[in-house]
Design a protein around this motif. Structure first.
Motif, short mmCIF file in Angstrom:
data_model
loop_
_atom_site.label_atom_id
_atom_site.label_comp_id
_atom_site.label_asym_id
_atom_site.label_seq_id
_atom_site.Cartn_x
_atom_site.Cartn_y
_atom_site.Cartn_z
N GLY A 29 1.06 -1.23 -0.13
CA GLY A 29 0.20 0.08 0.12
C GLY A 29 0.76 1.43 -0.11
O GLY A 29 0.52 2.28 0.06
N THR A 66 0.43 -7.65 0.96
CA THR A 66 0.21 -7.20 2.30
C THR A 66 0.40 -5.75 2.60
O THR A 66 1.57 -5.18 1.89
N ASP A 67 -0.13 -5.31 3.63
CA ASP A 67 0.23 -3.97 4.13
C ASP A 67 -0.32 -3.78 5.43
O ASP A 67 -1.20 -4.39 5.85
N LYS A 68 0.25 -2.81 6.24
CA LYS A 68 -0.27 -2.67 7.61
C LYS A 68 -1.59 -1.75 7.38
O LYS A 68 -2.50 -1.60 8.23
N ASP A 69 -1.58 -0.88 6.52
CA ASP A 69 -2.62 -0.16 6.17
C ASP A 69 -3.66 -0.54 5.24
O ASP A 69 -3.62 -0.68 4.16
N ALA A 70 -4.75 -1.19 5.86
CA ALA A 70 -5.93 -1.85 5.15
C ALA A 70 -6.35 -1.01 4.02
O ALA A 70 -6.43 -1.50 2.96
N LEU A 119 -3.95 -0.83 1.09
CA LEU A 119 -3.69 -2.08 0.51
C LEU A 119 -4.91 -2.34 -0.46
O LEU A 119 -4.80 -2.70 -1.48
N ILE A 153 -5.10 -10.43 -0.88
CA ILE A 153 -4.79 -9.46 0.13
C ILE A 153 -4.75 -9.91 1.68
O ILE A 153 -5.32 -10.84 1.78
N ALA A 166 -4.12 -7.72 5.48
CA ALA A 166 -3.72 -6.62 6.16
C ALA A 166 -2.94 -7.06 7.20
O ALA A 166 -3.48 -8.10 8.04
N THR A 179 1.64 -12.34 12.35
CA THR A 179 0.92 -11.80 10.89
C THR A 179 1.68 -12.56 9.83
O THR A 179 1.16 -12.70 9.00
#
Length: 186
Positions: free
Chosen positions: A55, A76-80, A83, A99, A101, A109
């Motif tokens: 993201g 993947t990304d921490k920021d849904a 993402l 995907i 998150a 994770t």
């Protein structure tokens, strides 16, 4: 036509050859053992990629480019929300994309990510690690004023996460694979 070929001793001219043979010779010099040439040299059809940090600044364009080249993606990304935007852009390119998150600094994770990659795709051909973090307030100051806590968190997220991810990725890259890591100073 006398094509020039790069060799360890410098460029050398080769004998004149037919156009189709010339393309084959050049593609072999470029390292493609299949004889493909031109735009097809860089096709990734049938390959599976995991892009972490998808993201973000480097991850999003990387994911879109890989989709354009034909790769199937797990991103993947921490920021849904970001993402999801990347996933929409990848799918708009015709790419297949799954995907998840989550925070790559957390072992749970990472484990969940690789369980899903294995379940969805069965294996992995390459990995792009596009994760980096540091407290922006500390980046604005002098390096010598960096706190131990921020330094440790920056190394955990920006550096060690690659190691933790590779520990899991190796199990899904049973035919070999490739890894690229990208970072940013802030």
């Amino acid at each position: 036509c006398r094509p020039v070929v790069a060799t360890p001793d410098g460029p050398r001219a080769t004998r004149p050859i037919a156009a189709d043979a010339q393309a084959h010779e050049v593609s072999m010099v470029a390292g493609d053992q299949t004889g493909r040439f031109g735009p097809d040299l860089f096709r990734l059809d049938g390959r599976v990629a995991l892009v972490t940090g998808a993201g973000g600044f480097f991850g999003r364009p990387t994911a879109i480019g890989l989709a354009r080249a034909g790769a199937s993606l797990f991103i993947t990304d921490k920021d849904a929300p970001n993402l999801a935007i990347t996933a929409d852009l990848v799918r708009a390119e015709g790419g297949r994309c799954e995907i998840l998150a989550g925070d790559t600094s957390e072992a749970g994770t990472i484990d969940a990510t690789f369980a899903e990659v294995g379940r969805q795709w069965g294996g992995l051909d390459f990995l792009v690690h596009a994760v980096a973090f540091s407290d922006k307030e500390e980046l604005a100051g002098r390096y010598l004023d960096t706190s131990q806590g921020n330094f440790a968190q920056t190394l955990l997220i920006s550096c060690y996460s690659l190691t933790a991810i590779l520990q899991r990725a190796e199990k899904l890259m049973d035919k070999g694979g490739a890894v690229v890591t990208l970072s940013y100073y802030g």
